[in-house]
Design an enzyme around this catalytic site. Structure first.
Site, PDB file in Angstrom:
ATOM      1  N   TRP A 101       0.821  -1.212   0.000  1.00  0.00           N
ATOM      2  CA  TRP A 101       0.000   0.000   0.000  1.00  0.00           C
ATOM      3  C   TRP A 101       0.855   1.263   0.000  1.00  0.00           C
ATOM      4  O   TRP A 101       0.522   2.246  -0.657  1.00  0.00           O
ATOM      5  CB  TRP A 101      -0.993   0.001   1.153  1.00  0.00           C
ATOM      6  CG  TRP A 101      -2.000  -1.111   1.042  1.00  0.00           C
ATOM      7  CD1 TRP A 101      -2.176  -2.145   1.922  1.00  0.00           C
ATOM      8  CD2 TRP A 101      -2.940  -1.323  -0.032  1.00  0.00           C
ATOM      9  NE1 TRP A 101      -3.174  -2.975   1.457  1.00  0.00           N
ATOM     10  CE2 TRP A 101      -3.656  -2.503   0.279  1.00  0.00           C
ATOM     11  CE3 TRP A 101      -3.240  -0.642  -1.212  1.00  0.00           C
ATOM     12  CZ2 TRP A 101      -4.665  -3.005  -0.559  1.00  0.00           C
ATOM     13  CZ3 TRP A 101      -4.236  -1.139  -2.045  1.00  0.00           C
ATOM     14  CH2 TRP A 101      -4.935  -2.306  -1.708  1.00  0.00           C
ATOM     15  N   ASP A 171      -1.759   6.673   6.151  1.00  0.00           N
ATOM     16  CA  ASP A 171      -2.848   5.809   5.706  1.00  0.00           C
ATOM     17  C   ASP A 171      -3.170   4.886   6.886  1.00  0.00           C
ATOM     18  O   ASP A 171      -2.347   4.067   7.274  1.00  0.00           O
ATOM     19  CB  ASP A 171      -2.372   5.001   4.491  1.00  0.00           C
ATOM     20  CG  ASP A 171      -3.390   3.953   4.028  1.00  0.00           C
ATOM     21  OD1 ASP A 171      -4.445   3.810   4.665  1.00  0.00           O
ATOM     22  OD2 ASP A 171      -3.101   3.267   3.014  1.00  0.00           O
ATOM     23  N   LYS A 195     -12.290  -1.702   6.348  1.00  0.00           N
ATOM     24  CA  LYS A 195     -11.494  -2.644   7.127  1.00  0.00           C
ATOM     25  C   LYS A 195     -12.016  -2.680   8.564  1.00  0.00           C
ATOM     26  O   LYS A 195     -12.350  -3.712   9.082  1.00  0.00           O
ATOM     27  CB  LYS A 195     -10.010  -2.243   7.121  1.00  0.00           C
ATOM     28  CG  LYS A 195      -9.434  -2.010   5.723  1.00  0.00           C
ATOM     29  CD  LYS A 195      -9.023  -3.289   5.027  1.00  0.00           C
ATOM     30  CE  LYS A 195      -8.856  -3.143   3.523  1.00  0.00           C
ATOM     31  NZ  LYS A 195      -7.795  -2.252   3.087  1.00  0.00           N
TER      32      LYS A 195
HETATM   33  C1  LIG Z   1      -7.239  -1.821   1.740  1.00  0.00           C
HETATM   34  C2  LIG Z   1      -6.214  -0.777   1.875  1.00  0.00           C
HETATM   35  C3  LIG Z   1      -6.079   0.258   0.938  1.00  0.00           C
HETATM   36  C4  LIG Z   1      -6.892   0.344  -0.321  1.00  0.00           C
HETATM   37  O1  LIG Z   1      -8.154   0.698  -0.012  1.00  0.00           O
HETATM   38  P1  LIG Z   1      -9.300   0.838  -1.112  1.00  0.00           P
HETATM   39  O2  LIG Z   1     -10.388   1.453  -0.293  1.00  0.00           O
HETATM   40  O3  LIG Z   1      -9.623  -0.539  -1.604  1.00  0.00           O
HETATM   41  O4  LIG Z   1      -8.822   1.722  -2.185  1.00  0.00           O
HETATM   42  C5  LIG Z   1      -5.145   1.234   1.186  1.00  0.00           C
HETATM   43  N1  LIG Z   1      -4.356   1.195   2.267  1.00  0.00           N
HETATM   44  C6  LIG Z   1      -4.458   0.203   3.181  1.00  0.00           C
HETATM   45  C7  LIG Z   1      -3.564   0.214   4.370  1.00  0.00           C
HETATM   46  C8  LIG Z   1      -5.389  -0.813   3.015  1.00  0.00           C
HETATM   47  O5  LIG Z   1      -5.480  -1.791   3.921  1.00  0.00           O
END
Ligand SMILES: *Cc1c(COP(=O)(O)O)cnc(C)c1O
Length: 359
Positions: A101, A171, A195
């Site tokens: 990511w 993030d 998540k």
């Molecule tokens: C799942 C995830 C993403 C991507 O997220 P989307 O909403 O599918 O674009 C980005 N960063 C992390 C840490 C993730 O777990």
């Protein structure tokens, strides 16, 4: 089969109480005669829903008045572009690469700015968090970017990097609302909610007001400017109304549970049950440095692909589902977000013991 313990990395489990409440309110929300899915985002009823959701989020996280909370779309992945588009002034940004990511975010940022990768754990397949106490961050870097919990590799920052005065961008998609945080340490953080917070389709960004600019290059689309959404309280265009409503129910549930302190204790207790067993097992092995282990996502392997596949299959028959690991790590991964009850992790560990005894 009834409801299962779902160890998926995301979309993931939601609290059963929240799902029941949403079901109860599905056809007639609070006497409005309609579902939240059907109502105008400009109406009084919805306005209260989104305002309360923001207020509850602010209280839970302790968001100071000089930060804005934005409900956005496009998932975490759209933030990979919005961050550099909105935050680069000097044309340089620093990234710490701790997995897929962060790597994707850096690659996307390169379309808009110079990216300096100031640390990486790629040398050991992202099995640890690099030392970020004394990074060589270029003076002109507009921000330092991290992925705070690495969903795929199962590592998590236990201390934030020393940013040396630079703006920190994080993030937090997969450890969102899992524990208390000090918002003032960040310039901004964002997460896709699917998540640990709510149904896919909402991304929450928390951003310090002075970082919200309108002197952006003309190419930056209206929808990809934080200012567009901040100026209209996340109602510039039609937001993902229903999903924001469900997030709001989750915020209320979290408050009832005792807030983020209580979640922190519960998540650490769950992780301890799991990792204590993992460390004692002679069949299963963790794949990351113990000190950098995530409280949310725990990858593990037996070292034998066929045995891994058998484990996943047998676990599923026991109502322990979505344990297959990400293809880049292999093996298994147990994601233990807020909504995963302690009993789910206990049942998983019991099953692992039983499996170990048989193999
Ligand atoms: C799942 C995830 C993403 C991507 O997220 P989307 O909403 O599918 O674009 C980005 N960063 C992390 C840490 C993730 O777990």
């Amino acid at each position: 089969m009834g409801r299962v313990y779902n160890f998926s990395a995301g979309p993931a489990m939601l609290p059963e109480e929240v799902l029941r409440q949403a079901a109860d309110e599905m056809l007639d929300y609070h006497g409005s005669g309609m579902s939240v899915m059907e109502m105008s985002h400009r109406g009084k009823v919805y306005d209260k829903i989104i305002k309360e959701a923001e207020q509850d989020f602010r209280e839970l996280v302790g968001v100071p008045d000089n930060y804005r909370v934005l409900f956005l779309q496009g998932g975490g992945s759209t933030q990979f572009a919005m961050v550099p588009m909105n935050l680069t002034k000097n044309g340089t940004a620093a990234y710490v690469i701790t997995g897929n990511w962060a790597k994707k975010a850096a690659e996307e940022a390169e379309r808009y700015t110079k990216v300096v990768r100031v640390a990486s754990s790629a040398d050991k397949n992202y099995t640890y968090i690099p030392d970020c106490s004394d990074l060589d961050i270029p003076e002109e870097a507009d921000y330092l970017y991290i992925c705070e919990n690495n969903t795929i590799y199962g590592t998590e920052y236990k201390t934030l990097p020393n940013t040396k005065g630079h703006v920190l961008v994080a993030d937090v998609s997969s450890n969102f609302l899992s524990r208390p945080i000090d918002v003032t340490k960040y310039g901004m953080f964002f997460g896709g909610v699917q998540k640990n917070v709510g149904p896919a389709g909402v991304t929450i960004a928390v951003i310090r007001e002075d970082l919200i600019r309108d002197d952006l290059p003309a190419y930056v689309p209206t929808m990809l400017r934080y200012k567009t959404h901040a100026d209209k309280d996340s109602l510039y265009n039609t937001p993902p109304c229903y999903n924001i409503y469900v997030c709001g129910l989750v915020f209320q549930w979290l408050k009832k549970q005792g807030g983020l302190e209580a979640m922190d204790q519960r998540n650490k207790a769950k992780a301890k049950i799991f990792y204590d067993y993992l460390d004692s097992s002679s069949l299963f092995k963790g794949t990351v440095e113990p000190k950098d282990r995530s409280y949310m996502n725990a990858p593990f392997v037996t070292g034998d692909k066929e045995l891994d596949a058998l484990f996943v299959k047998e676990a599923e028959a026991q109502g322990l589902v979505s344990l297959k690991g990400h293809r880049t790590v292999g093996g298994m991964r147990a994601s233990m977000y807020n909504a995963m009850p302690v009993e789910g992790v206990e049942k998983l560990v019991e099953f692992m013991k039983d499996f170990e005894a048989r193999h």
